[in-house]
Each structure stands twice: as C-alpha cells, then as structure tokens.
Design a protein around this motif. Structure first.
Motif, PDB file in Angstrom:
ATOM      1  N   ALA A  73      -3.778   8.211  -1.621  1.00 27.80           N
ATOM      2  CA  ALA A  73      -3.166   6.899  -1.341  1.00 27.80           C
ATOM      3  C   ALA A  73      -2.690   6.789   0.109  1.00 27.80           C
ATOM      4  O   ALA A  73      -2.551   5.695   0.637  1.00 27.80           O
ATOM      5  CB  ALA A  73      -2.001   6.640  -2.292  1.00 27.80           C
ATOM      6  N   GLY A  74      -2.465   7.931   0.758  1.00 28.45           N
ATOM      7  CA  GLY A  74      -2.054   7.911   2.161  1.00 28.45           C
ATOM      8  C   GLY A  74      -3.223   8.126   3.111  1.00 28.45           C
ATOM      9  O   GLY A  74      -3.017   8.506   4.263  1.00 28.45           O
ATOM     10  N   TYR A  96       1.643  -0.226  -6.269  1.00 30.42           N
ATOM     11  CA  TYR A  96       0.973  -0.816  -5.111  1.00 30.42           C
ATOM     12  C   TYR A  96      -0.458  -1.104  -5.491  1.00 30.42           C
ATOM     13  O   TYR A  96      -0.988  -0.516  -6.432  1.00 30.42           O
ATOM     14  CB  TYR A  96       1.051   0.084  -3.875  1.00 30.42           C
ATOM     15  CG  TYR A  96       0.779   1.542  -4.128  1.00 30.42           C
ATOM     16  CD1 TYR A  96      -0.511   2.043  -4.114  1.00 30.42           C
ATOM     17  CD2 TYR A  96       1.826   2.431  -4.370  1.00 30.42           C
ATOM     18  CE1 TYR A  96      -0.754   3.376  -4.328  1.00 30.42           C
ATOM     19  CE2 TYR A  96       1.585   3.769  -4.592  1.00 30.42           C
ATOM     20  CZ  TYR A  96       0.289   4.242  -4.571  1.00 30.42           C
ATOM     21  OH  TYR A  96       0.043   5.559  -4.786  1.00 30.42           O
ATOM     22  N   ALA A 127       0.887  -1.170   0.000  1.00 27.96           N
ATOM     23  CA  ALA A 127       0.000   0.000   0.000  1.00 27.96           C
ATOM     24  C   ALA A 127       0.915   1.206   0.000  1.00 27.96           C
ATOM     25  O   ALA A 127       2.107   1.077   0.312  1.00 27.96           O
ATOM     26  CB  ALA A 127      -0.888   0.009   1.246  1.00 27.96           C
ATOM     27  N   ALA A 128       0.362   2.375  -0.344  1.00 29.17           N
ATOM     28  CA  ALA A 128       1.221   3.556  -0.463  1.00 29.17           C
ATOM     29  C   ALA A 128       2.043   3.828   0.797  1.00 29.17           C
ATOM     30  O   ALA A 128       3.253   4.027   0.713  1.00 29.17           O
ATOM     31  CB  ALA A 128       0.398   4.772  -0.859  1.00 29.17           C
ATOM     32  N   PRO A 129       1.416   3.883   1.996  1.00 29.40           N
ATOM     33  CA  PRO A 129       2.215   4.257   3.175  1.00 29.40           C
ATOM     34  C   PRO A 129       3.183   3.168   3.641  1.00 29.40           C
ATOM     35  O   PRO A 129       4.015   3.427   4.507  1.00 29.40           O
ATOM     36  CB  PRO A 129       1.164   4.526   4.266  1.00 29.40           C
ATOM     37  CG  PRO A 129      -0.163   4.277   3.665  1.00 29.40           C
ATOM     38  CD  PRO A 129       0.005   3.676   2.326  1.00 29.40           C
ATOM     39  N   ALA A 130       3.080   1.962   3.079  1.00 27.02           N
ATOM     40  CA  ALA A 130       3.922   0.850   3.532  1.00 27.02           C
ATOM     41  C   ALA A 130       5.329   0.979   2.969  1.00 27.02           C
ATOM     42  O   ALA A 130       5.534   1.567   1.916  1.00 27.02           O
ATOM     43  CB  ALA A 130       3.316  -0.474   3.079  1.00 27.02           C
ATOM     44  N   LYS A 166       0.985  14.461   8.377  1.00 29.15           N
ATOM     45  CA  LYS A 166       0.279  13.638   9.363  1.00 29.15           C
ATOM     46  C   LYS A 166       0.596  14.176  10.754  1.00 29.15           C
ATOM     47  O   LYS A 166       1.744  14.097  11.208  1.00 29.15           O
ATOM     48  CB  LYS A 166       0.723  12.174   9.217  1.00 29.15           C
ATOM     49  CG  LYS A 166       0.237  11.559   7.904  1.00 29.15           C
ATOM     50  CD  LYS A 166       0.703  10.137   7.709  1.00 29.15           C
ATOM     51  CE  LYS A 166       0.154   9.598   6.392  1.00 29.15           C
ATOM     52  NZ  LYS A 166       0.683   8.270   6.043  1.00 29.15           N
ATOM     53  N   SER A 212       1.272   6.624  11.647  1.00 30.87           N
ATOM     54  CA  SER A 212       1.693   7.250  10.391  1.00 30.87           C
ATOM     55  C   SER A 212       1.250   6.456   9.172  1.00 30.87           C
ATOM     56  O   SER A 212       1.922   6.468   8.152  1.00 30.87           O
ATOM     57  CB  SER A 212       3.217   7.424  10.361  1.00 30.87           C
ATOM     58  OG  SER A 212       3.558   8.410   9.413  1.00 30.87           O
ATOM     59  N   TYR A 213       0.124   5.765   9.274  1.00 38.92           N
ATOM     60  CA  TYR A 213      -0.308   4.933   8.156  1.00 38.92           C
ATOM     61  C   TYR A 213      -1.619   5.426   7.546  1.00 38.92           C
ATOM     62  O   TYR A 213      -1.739   5.536   6.339  1.00 38.92           O
ATOM     63  CB  TYR A 213      -0.466   3.486   8.637  1.00 38.92           C
ATOM     64  CG  TYR A 213      -0.446   2.454   7.526  1.00 38.92           C
ATOM     65  CD1 TYR A 213       0.718   1.753   7.215  1.00 38.92           C
ATOM     66  CD2 TYR A 213      -1.590   2.191   6.791  1.00 38.92           C
ATOM     67  CE1 TYR A 213       0.736   0.816   6.192  1.00 38.92           C
ATOM     68  CE2 TYR A 213      -1.572   1.255   5.755  1.00 38.92           C
ATOM     69  CZ  TYR A 213      -0.414   0.572   5.464  1.00 38.92           C
ATOM     70  OH  TYR A 213      -0.384  -0.351   4.452  1.00 38.92           O
TER      71      TYR A 213
END
Lengths: 298, 162
Positions: free
Chosen positions: B136-137, A297, A188-191, B64, B49-50
């Motif tokens: 996406a975030g 992703y 995923a993007a934040p991963a 964030k 932070s996800y």
C-alpha cells in the motif's frame, strides 16, 4: 529536495540530549524516526540549525503492561506497537498504530514523535484521548506529566518547552466489558487521514453504556472532544440511533478545514459514517467480539 | 546559518559490504546510496515519502530512503535491491516479476520488490489482502498491481517449495 544545511548531533543519553537542546535553543530540533520532520525539512518549513538525533537513546522504546496501566516508551515505533501484546489486549491500539501511513513509515515513525509534532492530521494524539492518556515529559527542570487533552495546544503546537522531550505515554487499562475503536478514512495508504474517529466504551452487565469517550481527528486545529456526546452515550445501548444522536453533538464541535481532501460538508458526512462504524465496533469489542480492521482507503 | 557545515564520518553496511564515508548531515540516504556508493537500483520517485520507489531495508525493516538522512544510517545494516540476486541467479521475487509481467516501466519495481521481500520473510503464504496491504506504500503509475500481486504469490510459492 534538500533541506537547508544543519549540524548533526547524536548524544548518548537523555540528559545529554536535553542539555544540548536547552543550550542550542529553538533553532535546534530533536529527531527520532523523522517521518514528519524530514519531509518538513525538505520543504524548508521552519529554520533548523541543529538536529539532535534522539532515535537511539536507550530504554525509551519499551512497551509495558503493569497491573492497572499501560506505558509506551516515546521511541516505540508504530510497527512495534501494532505487533505488541498491548495491541493484542487493546485492539484499538492496533487500529491506530497499524492504520498510520504505510509499513515503511510505520517502521521508523515513533509515538513520541507523532504527538510532539502536534500535526492536526496525525493519529496518536487524538486516539490517546479515548484512553485518557498522560504524557511523561523530561526537561531541564526535571520530569512532569501532562494529560493528553492539554498536551496539544494548537496546530503544530504543544506544551513542550525548550529542552523538553516526551519520554513515555501512560494510560489506565480499560475495565472489564470495555471496547474501543479508531477508524480513519484516507485517500491512499501513505496519505494523512481525511478525518478519523475514536470511541472508547464501557458497558455494564446488562449491556448499557456506563462510560464513553469520543474524539474526532483532522477536523480542527486540535483533537475534538465533546462532553455532551460522551454523556449522550452513557445510559444507552449504543444502538445506531444512539450513535447518530451522539455523533451530531460532537460533529457540531468540529470545524473541518476545506482543503484538497474535501469540503467541510463532505468531511462532516464522512465523520457521520466513521462515527457510526467506530461506535458499532467499540460496542462489539466491549461485548467480547474479535473484530479487526483499521483505517480504510481506496 | 553558514552554508558550511562540518561533514560527519559514517560507516554503513550495504548488501554485506561495509563502507566508510564522510557526509554532509543533510545528505539523504537515497542520494548516498545512488551517488556515493553507485547503487542506482534504488529509485527516487516522488521524493516526498509517498511513492515507495526508494524502499530499502534497514536492519531488516522496510524504510523509505528518501525520508532518512545518511547520518541516521551510521552503524546500521542495509539491504537494497542490488542485494537480492546472488551468484546462483535472480531472487525468486525478481524471477517471478519477470515471468508474470510484474513490471511495465520498472520505476516502482525496486521498491515493490523490497516491500514484498519484507512480507515473505515473515509470512511465506500471504493472501491477496495481505499482499495489497503490504504494498500500500508503493505506487505503480503503470497501475500494474494485478500482475504484481500475481508475481508475489508466484515467488511465495517457489520459496515455499525450495
């Protein structure tokens, strides 16, 4: 989630920051964007008594293109780099900068912070191997430079000594008919990426590869390179078969950890796909094609 | 390390209003906004932070607020979801999310709105792909992404016309 208590300092010059870090010792940590450090502090990984905020130090966020080389200040954020004229000129820089996490993290995270953490899953340190970058460091004993290949010595470990800070990253501008790509696969993007591949190529006038530099990320405690894989691409037309052969050589040097992101075998097969994609994109860019795209992703 | 750490004086401008407070260095910005300033529109989702529920703007850039200390915001200009609506009514994004069912449980909505606002400020007519990349975030556990994308398009259209 709260970190353990710490004292906060915001020195107004690089010299003052270095003196403070030296005086306070290893229980003091510098913080720039904090996008790696803040989550680690919240998980209470490591003891920190003092945070030295270097995020606003002047003159350390500039991105310059000189005659033969590029220089990126340590405090330049991923977002700024992705939108810079440098990324326009060298698209693999945008692959890396724009592929990191999500836009919120890219607004804050810095290139200097990213390489200084030595996290095996981060993108800048491995990517910069493809451009043979040099890290500029300033510390109590003055300035020094370290090749990116020597900078990260182990997982979460760099050659930085107490009181030393990364001030900039420099690399030579690639010669004509060069192209590079950096592609990661993320869940995923934040991963963090499951793994990533960077390839930089130079072709001669006949389209034959005259120089190559390949790197794998997140599949060992430090970025993985292979002189054998680089040499295997030189003299070829960088076809699918050439890339598959070179890919096997560098993937053999990887030691992917089995974790929540997948088994070692799974990661090796992802690497094969990424290597082919990155190599093809690098070759197309070297021939002058404009191709966008970065980490994928689902 | 002693449990007692000296507080730090900070001054922060949030939604056009300047606040001065004395804060413990480890106070997270999201907690500062919610507990110190009472601005509970910014949500704490994953706190790792996800998920992006805590997204606010700092000097115009989406960040964030669970991954920043309040002391790092000293002297900076912040916008939270409370800063979107004006006396004239809801922001076009808020209106569009309401009209196009862009929220279900509403937990991710403040973060979605702030990320979408950052996009529309630099790109008044984004494609589906650009919107997806922008959010996406931001995680929506109701999985209502289709209507969120529809809402962002609708808000963009309204903002282009006005």
């Amino acid at each position: 989630m709260y970190p353990a208590p710490f004292r906060y300092h915001r020195p107004d010059s690089l010299d003052a920051a270095i003196k403070l870090l030296e005086r306070l010792g290893d229980m003091a940590k510098p913080i720039a964007g904090g996008q790696t450090l803040v989550p680690m502090l919240k998980l209470r990984m490591g003891d920190v008594n003092d945070l030295i905020d270097i995020g606003r130090l002047p003159g350390l966020a500039e991105i310059q293109i000189n005659d033969n080389e590029a220089r990126i200040g340590a405090l330049a954020t991923h977002a700024t780099i992705a939108a810079s004229p440098l990324a326009e000129r060298i698209p693999s820089v945008r692959d890396c900068a724009g592929g990191i996490a999500d836009l919120q993290v890219r607004s804050r995270g810095t290139i200097g912070g990213s390489i200084s953490t030595g996290d095996p899953s981060t993108d800048w340190a491995p990517f910069l191997h493809t451009l043979r970058a040099v890290v500029e460091i300033q510390g109590p004993a003055g300035q020094r430079e370290v090749a990116i290949d020597d900078f990260v010595s182990d997982a979460y470990t760099t050659v930085l000594k107490t009181g030393e800070l990364v001030t900039a990253i420099r690399f030579p501008l690639p010669p004509p008919r060069s192209g590079g790509a950096y592609i990661g696969y993320k869940r995923a993007a934040p991963a963090y990426p499951t793994c990533a591949v960077g390839i930089q190529l130079t072709l001669d006038e006949a389209g034959v590869c005259s120089a190559a530099r390949c790197v794998l990320s997140a599949v060992a405690s430090t970025p993985v390179t292979s002189d054998a894989a680089d040499a295997a691409l030189v003299g070829t037309g960088v076809t699918e078969e050439d890339l598959k052969a070179a890919g096997e050589l560098i993937i053999a040097a990887a030691d992917p950890p089995e974790d929540v992101r997948g088994s070692a075998d799974y990661k090796r097969s992802v690497l094969r796909g990424l290597f082919l994609q990155a190599g093809t994109k690098a070759r197309q860019r070297a021939t002058g094609e404009t191709i966008e795209g970065s980490h994928s992703y689902v | 390390m002693s449990e007692f750490v000296e507080a730090v004086d900070i001054e922060v401008t949030v939604n056009g209003k300047t606040y001065q407070r004395s804060v413990e260095p480890r106070l997270l910005l999201v907690e500062f906004l919610r507990e110190e300033l009472g601005l509970t529109g910014t949500h704490i989702g994953c706190d790792t932070s996800y998920c992006g529920a805590c997204t606010i703007h700092m000097n115009g850039a989406p960040v964030k607020s669970c991954t920043l200390f309040a002391v790092q915001a000293d002297g900076q200009t912040l916008t939270t979801v409370e800063g979107l609506a004006t006396d004239a009514g809801l922001h076009p994004l808020q209106k569009a999310f309401s009209e196009h069912h862009g929220l279900q449980c509403g937990y991710c909505t403040p973060g979605m709105l702030m990320s979408a606002k950052a996009l529309l400020e630099r790109n008044p007519n984004p494609s589906d792909k650009e919107i997806k990349k922008q959010i996406a975030g931001n995680v929506c556990r109701c999985t209502g992404y289709q209507n969120i994308i529809k809402s962002v398009h609708a808000a963009a259209a309204e903002m282009r016309e006005s």
